[in-house]
Design an enzyme around this catalytic site. Sequence first.
Site, short mmCIF file in Angstrom:
data_model
loop_
_atom_site.label_atom_id
_atom_site.label_comp_id
_atom_site.label_asym_id
_atom_site.label_seq_id
_atom_site.Cartn_x
_atom_site.Cartn_y
_atom_site.Cartn_z
N ARG A 73 66.07 22.28 24.07
CA ARG A 73 65.50 21.00 24.49
C ARG A 73 64.13 20.88 23.86
NH1 ARG A 73 69.95 20.39 25.92
NH2 ARG A 73 70.76 19.76 27.95
N ARG A 90 67.69 28.53 28.18
CA ARG A 90 67.57 27.60 27.05
C ARG A 90 66.44 27.99 26.10
NH1 ARG A 90 68.15 22.07 30.59
NH2 ARG A 90 70.34 21.72 30.16
N GLN A 116 48.03 14.85 25.94
CA GLN A 116 46.99 15.82 25.55
C GLN A 116 45.62 15.17 25.42
OE1 GLN A 116 48.86 18.43 22.16
NE2 GLN A 116 50.02 16.57 22.45
N ARG A 117 45.58 13.87 25.20
CA ARG A 117 44.29 13.20 25.00
C ARG A 117 43.77 12.53 26.26
NH1 ARG A 117 44.96 10.37 19.35
NH2 ARG A 117 44.53 8.51 20.57
N ASP A 159 41.78 18.03 18.01
CA ASP A 159 42.38 18.91 16.98
C ASP A 159 41.48 20.08 16.60
OD1 ASP A 159 44.51 17.21 16.93
OD2 ASP A 159 43.87 16.12 15.16
N GLU A 197 52.66 19.28 15.44
CA GLU A 197 53.40 18.15 14.85
C GLU A 197 53.46 18.20 13.32
OE1 GLU A 197 51.50 14.26 15.49
OE2 GLU A 197 49.60 15.32 15.71
#
Length: 349
Positions: free
Chosen positions: A266, A172, A274-275, A137, A232
């Site tokens: 979508r 899209r 990612q980790r 992060d 997120e």
Amino acid sequence: MKNIGILTGGGDAPGLNAVIRAFVKYGAGKKGWNIFGIEESFNGLMYPNDKEVTQLKPQDCQGLLIKGGTILGTTNRGNPFKEDEHGNSPANTLQEEFSKYNLDGLIVIGGDGTQAIGYRLMTQYSIPVIGVPKTIDNDLGATDFTFGFWSAVDVATDALDRLHTTAESHDRVMILEVMGRTAGWIALYAGVAGGADCIAIPEIPYDPEHFVQKIKRRRKFGRHFTIIIVAEGAKPKVEHDLPKHIKGAGHTLAALLEQRIEIESRVTVLGHIQRGGSPIAFDRVLATRYGVHAVELVDQDKWGHLVCLRDGKMTDVHLSEVAGDTREVDPKHELISQAKAVGIEFGDQ
Ligand code: F6P
């Protein structure tokens, strides 16, 4: 001769093994110290019947530089200070085990939560610690970059590249949700690197109407697809009345857009991809520098410090300055104005 324990705490990040490797190669290989790997964060010392403490030698580090995860295991649960029903604190067992191995101190590789535990162990239980900052992060204020961050940005950028081709083929709106509960660094950097049209981060609550306008402007120019990256923890400015089953920042944004404009969207939630996996070159170098600097701090008896990178140089800061010093994205950060200069919409104007 020194005896040093090393552990990894919190969520894993690419580069943990590279720090362990550098510390062991220099500390055991060159300085001749005994280095003990502690299993699963502090648990290896808190629960000696279940978890292990193993001596690490340079030959145990072969191939570790490129290996994702952590050979020591980790956890983002477990609080050494939480007393059980008999009033016993696992920190007491930890202290006993620390003495049993005759350790001089612990190298604590972790994020803010892990560093806070380390600092408390030092101040309340006289256990010397040196911290190494980790988290994808990148939200620790003390250091320019935590290792693992750029590897995560690379994964998210690659995902955006892939979403571009499919978005364009189908006309899209593609939304990529990346990690970052309170800090939007991954979304910001990957959004710029991957040419996203819109970026939503926790630090800038968005008005979906601005994203709608961006989609419409693109359509006018014959661009019938739009790429959005959302952290997120990103949230809309205003209360919404979406059905309860819509969860997560990506799906929320998709639903808010669909309420306002006819689009086919979508959502891809990148999650722990990612980790995982091998650290990229930048993180391998940074992790190696961190591991080497941690040895130097031990050598200088500079316990109670966190290794960090400032203006490109290795240095360190006292752990008392690190507690609670999380770094969010400043909405005035120059990368935000640069991103806006090339037309990226953040939903705030
Ligand atoms: O702290 C890093 C982080 O990757 C956050 O961005 C994310 O919310 C969290 O860890 C998820 O961790 P886990 O699923 O392992 O509990």
